[in-house]
Design a protein around this motif. Structure first.
Motif: not given
Length: 409
Positions: A84-93
């Motif tokens: 979930a944390a990396w999904l957040r990063v991908a969306v923010l990028l």
């Protein structure tokens, strides 16, 4: 291998990594919601556009929380929180690239916000369920206090920091900083996931009720929460407090500031008092965990109710800020005690589902609370706050009648 056995093999460095990761994630959330609100206001005129995007974030989060709890119990909180944390990063990028090099439409921003809401639905119960897998039982209250204190601190300073960074560096650069913080949090969680997988026994993770379908797993978690008086009582208290407090404080507080406290600027001071009280309550509950938790739960609910009654009579900013601080203090203290108690008492194979219900009770009733506050406002802010405070104090009285809650240690 039991949770207790894992504790001896997860050192202080991993515990610090957990606190730092969850603290960074909490501050990232606080900064991003302010960034998103200001960006949408810059993109379109104030009005339905802002509400549309914020609902797009909140709706998937609320709807997906119970299924996400099943996922946490099936896969393990360490894996889910890292993903979930990396999904957040991908969306923010992705959002950062669009903001920097293109002109995203409101629909695009809303869709990306919805993905962030889905990531939040998985992250929040997983993050709460991860603590007992890393933190010794006797330190759960302290670590919860630190994590929730970071969240309160982010809420307290987030608006000013985000607005200041946007004014100084612009929307793209500010979002870049937020994304960098999210990436650091994700890296910390990934390291923890590897450690927990090495030291834990995953072979027995899916026994019992997890083997049948997802629907049965979900209803099993709901059934457990309903049958257990402590869990049922705490969930009901959280839901009622959220329903009776959030709308009156935000909607009624704005009207109160305009009518009695000298203008809209007073609302910011009063809400800062609430944030400071919440920060103090979270840290106090972690530093000195109460010996009689049942009485503390009742006292925390009663403090919130008394504060809401107090808002009905305030006429000065200083008094209103002090009363809001009392509400925040009770809320912060109560949050740490409730979460730590459930982390200790709920069986590990049900923990994700039960904690997803805790998060749901915390966030799902916000829209209804706003509607109720709006319905009561025509009768005046005094009536609004008296009704709200009476409802919360009645909740405290009902919680006090539960032998299971009252006898908690």
């Amino acid at each position: 291998m039991t949770i207790g056995e894992r504790h001896g093999r997860l050192g202080r460095s991993h515990l610090r990594r957990l606190v730092v990761g969850q603290g960074l994630a909490a501050v990232t959330d606080a900064l991003f919601i302010v960034w998103l609100t200001l960006y949408v206001l810059d993109l379109a005129q104030p009005g339905l556009a802002t509400g549309f995007v914020l609902v797009a974030v909140a709706l998937p989060r609320a709807v997906l929380l119970p299924p996400a709890g099943v996922l946490v119990d099936r896969l393990g909180p360490d894996r889910v929180v890292a993903a979930a944390a990396w999904l957040r990063v991908a969306v923010l990028l992705t959002l950062g690239a669009l903001v920097t090099f293109a002109a995203p439409s409101l629909t695009t921003v809303a869709l990306l916000g919805g993905l962030l809401g889905a990531a939040d639905a998985a992250y929040f119960p997983a993050a709460l369920a991860l603590l007992p897998a890393v933190v010794p039982t006797e330190q759960l209250a302290r670590v919860n206090g630190l994590v929730q204190g970071a969240e309160s601190g982010g809420d307290l300073v987030g608006p000013a920091v985000a607005a200041g960074c946007i004014a100084a560096a612009g929307f793209p650069a500010t979002l870049g900083g937020i994304t960098a913080m999210a990436a650091l949090a994700a890296a910390a969680f990934s390291t923890l996931a590897r450690v927990v997988r090495r030291t834990g026994d995953r072979d027995d993770k899916g026994d019992g009720d997890e083997q049948p379908g997802n629907l049965r797993a979900l209803t099993t978690g709901l059934g457990y929460a309903w049958r257990e008086p402590v869990v049922r009582g705490m969930l009901a208290a959280i839901a009622l407090i959220n329903l009776a407090v959030v709308g009156p404080v935000l909607v009624g507080g704005a009207v109160l500031a305009d009518q009695r406290l000298g203008g809209a600027g007073a609302l910011g001071i009063v809400l800062s008092g609430f944030g400071a009280g919440s920060l103090a309550g979270s840290l106090a509950a972690g530093w000195r965990p109460p010996a009689r938790r049942g009485r503390t739960v009742v006292g925390g609910v009663a403090a919130i109710g008394a504060g809401m009654l107090g808002l009905a009579a305030v006429t000065q900013v200083l008094t209103a800020t002090a009363v809001a601080s009392l509400i925040g203090l009770g809320s912060g203290f109560l949050g740490v005690v409730v979460v730590a108690t459930l982390q200790e008492r709920v069986p590990e194979h049900l923990l994700g589902r039960v904690l997803s219900l805790v998060v749901l009770a915390t966030v799902a009733f916000d829209p209804f609370s706003y509607v109720l506050a709006g319905a009561l406002l025509p009768y005046g802010t005094t009536t609004l706050f008296l009704t709200s405070g009476t409802a919360v104090l009645t909740c405290a009285a009902l919680v006090a009648t539960s032998p299971a809650v009252r006898s908690l240690h």
